[in-house]
Design a protein around this motif. Structure first.
Motif, PDB file in Angstrom:
ATOM      1  N   GLY A  23       1.029  -1.256  -0.028  1.00 36.10           N
ATOM      2  CA  GLY A  23       0.127   0.042  -0.066  1.00 36.10           C
ATOM      3  C   GLY A  23       0.898   1.262  -0.057  1.00 36.10           C
ATOM      4  N   GLY A  24       1.758   1.108   0.604  1.00 28.42           N
ATOM      5  CA  GLY A  24       2.860   2.439   0.988  1.00 28.42           C
ATOM      6  C   GLY A  24       3.262   2.711  -0.532  1.00 28.42           C
ATOM      7  N   TYR A  25       4.052   1.965  -0.987  1.00 26.05           N
ATOM      8  CA  TYR A  25       4.801   1.838  -2.290  1.00 26.05           C
ATOM      9  C   TYR A  25       3.939   2.114  -3.464  1.00 26.05           C
ATOM     10  N   ILE A  49       2.011   5.852  -7.477  1.00 24.41           N
ATOM     11  CA  ILE A  49       1.154   6.691  -8.124  1.00 24.41           C
ATOM     12  C   ILE A  49       1.240   7.946  -7.861  1.00 24.41           C
ATOM     13  N   GLY A  50       1.320   8.487  -6.678  1.00 28.73           N
ATOM     14  CA  GLY A  50       1.353  10.011  -6.499  1.00 28.73           C
ATOM     15  C   GLY A  50       2.545  10.466  -7.097  1.00 28.73           C
ATOM     16  N   THR A  65       4.970  12.502   2.465  1.00 26.01           N
ATOM     17  CA  THR A  65       5.200  11.149   3.161  1.00 26.01           C
ATOM     18  C   THR A  65       5.801  11.235   4.401  1.00 26.01           C
ATOM     19  N   GLY A  66       6.852  12.136   4.585  1.00 24.97           N
ATOM     20  CA  GLY A  66       7.255  12.086   5.852  1.00 24.97           C
ATOM     21  C   GLY A  66       6.298  12.494   7.020  1.00 24.97           C
ATOM     22  N   THR A  67       4.949  12.814   6.846  1.00 21.62           N
ATOM     23  CA  THR A  67       3.950  12.826   7.927  1.00 21.62           C
ATOM     24  C   THR A  67       3.670  11.646   8.688  1.00 21.62           C
ATOM     25  N   CYS A 107       0.099   6.907   1.561  1.00 19.15           N
ATOM     26  CA  CYS A 107       1.333   6.338   1.716  1.00 19.15           C
ATOM     27  C   CYS A 107       1.720   6.187   3.064  1.00 19.15           C
ATOM     28  N   ALA A 108       1.869   7.544   3.604  1.00 12.36           N
ATOM     29  CA  ALA A 108       2.319   7.871   4.884  1.00 12.36           C
ATOM     30  C   ALA A 108       1.554   7.120   6.059  1.00 12.36           C
TER      31      ALA A 108
END
Length: 300
Positions: A88-90, A95-96, A109-111, A164-165
């Motif tokens: 899910g993350g990758y 896609i983003g 993503t760093g959130t 992703c985060a």
């Protein structure tokens, strides 16, 4: 010499090694943002993710033979869940990257940094010390500064980065709960394999399935599969459990800085001055975390 002193020294050396290893693999992950974005010129997102983790799943057991193959039902179930989160993350991240810049994607993503201790508390009632919360808040402040949306608001790719985060935050929590020296290889291999298979099964959801072989695509697949997937995820499972979940989350917040620098060097994307202010907050959070690390986990 006092045995207790030797034990303390061993603990400190293990924790130091964990910090250095996690910082190194976080820098590798940061470098992948512009590499993946440029690779998407030749492959659609889920095609790239599936091939990346297929290569990683094939190469990794060759590096750790025969440890990766010693499986049982409990490990398989844990590996499946971690693989779902990793995929899910990758998938959301890749896609983003078709709809936003690599630097913005990395920053948003760093959130997962502030989300990680929140999920750890919600799921397992993990206690987070005041110093660790301060470190997380500093990192969150830095990422917030660097992630300010343009006047037009958040882009489509930014929303995928937020999803992703969430996946990565949950993965960090469960790795901190489950991983140890005895199962790190098995859980790594299971995550790699599950991610590849899931991405392949999701291919019909793509509006356009694209694959055009090129030298750069081969480079992108090899670099992300071996260094940023097989070795980095193995390193995460090996070293993250030696420090607290909050400390690991703060270290992982170094990823947006590396991604921003890589975007500047590889894509001529010059970060604004506000990025440096955010980076300063993240570095401060890392220092607070490193100097305040408590003896929460006994090294193996």
């Amino acid at each position: 010499m006092d045995v207790a002193c030797l034990g303390d020294f061993r603990y400190l050396s293990d924790v130091t090694a964990a910090y250095l290893a996690l910082i190194a693999l976080t820098c590798i992950w940061g470098l992948t943002f512009p590499v993946v974005q440029d690779s998407l010129e030749f492959a659609s997102p889920l095609v790239f993710v599936s091939l990346r983790f297929l290569i990683a799943a094939v190469v990794f057991p060759l590096l750790v033979w025969p440890r990766a193959h010693k499986l049982n039902r409990e490990l398989v179930l844990k590996g499946l869940w971690l693989g779902v989160l990793l995929c899910g993350g990758y998938a959301f991240q890749t896609i983003g990257l078709e709809h936003t810049t690599s630097a913005r994607s990395a920053f948003i993503t760093g959130t997962f940094v502030p989300l990680t201790p929140l999920f750890a508390w919600m799921l397992f009632r993990t206690k987070i010390s005041f110093r660790m919360w301060l470190a997380v808040l500093l990192a969150f402040a830095g990422i917030t500064i660097m992630s300010q949306p343009d006047a037009g608001g958040l882009r489509l790719g930014d929303y995928f980065a937020l999803l992703c985060a969430i996946c990565f935050a949950l993965q960090v929590v469960f790795i901190g709960r489950w991983a140890n020296r005895e199962n790190e290889c098995q859980l790594t291999w299971l995550q790699l394999g599950v991610t590849s298979v899931m991405a392949a099964l999701l291919l019909p959801t793509e509006s356009v399935i694209r694959l055009e072989w090129s030298g750069y695509l081969v480079f992108g697949l090899v670099f992300t599969a071996i260094f940023a997937s097989a070795l980095a995820i193995w390193g995460q499972l090996r070293f993250q459990p030696k420090i607290s979940v909050a400390a690991a989350a703060v270290i992982f917040s170094l990823e947006p800085i590396t991604a921003g620098l890589a975007a500047w060097l590889m894509q001529n994307h010059i970060p604004p001055m506000i990025t440096l202010y955010g980076a300063s907050c993240i570095v401060a959070g890392m220092v607070v975390s490193a100097t305040g690390q408590q003896r929460e986990i006994i090294p193996t």
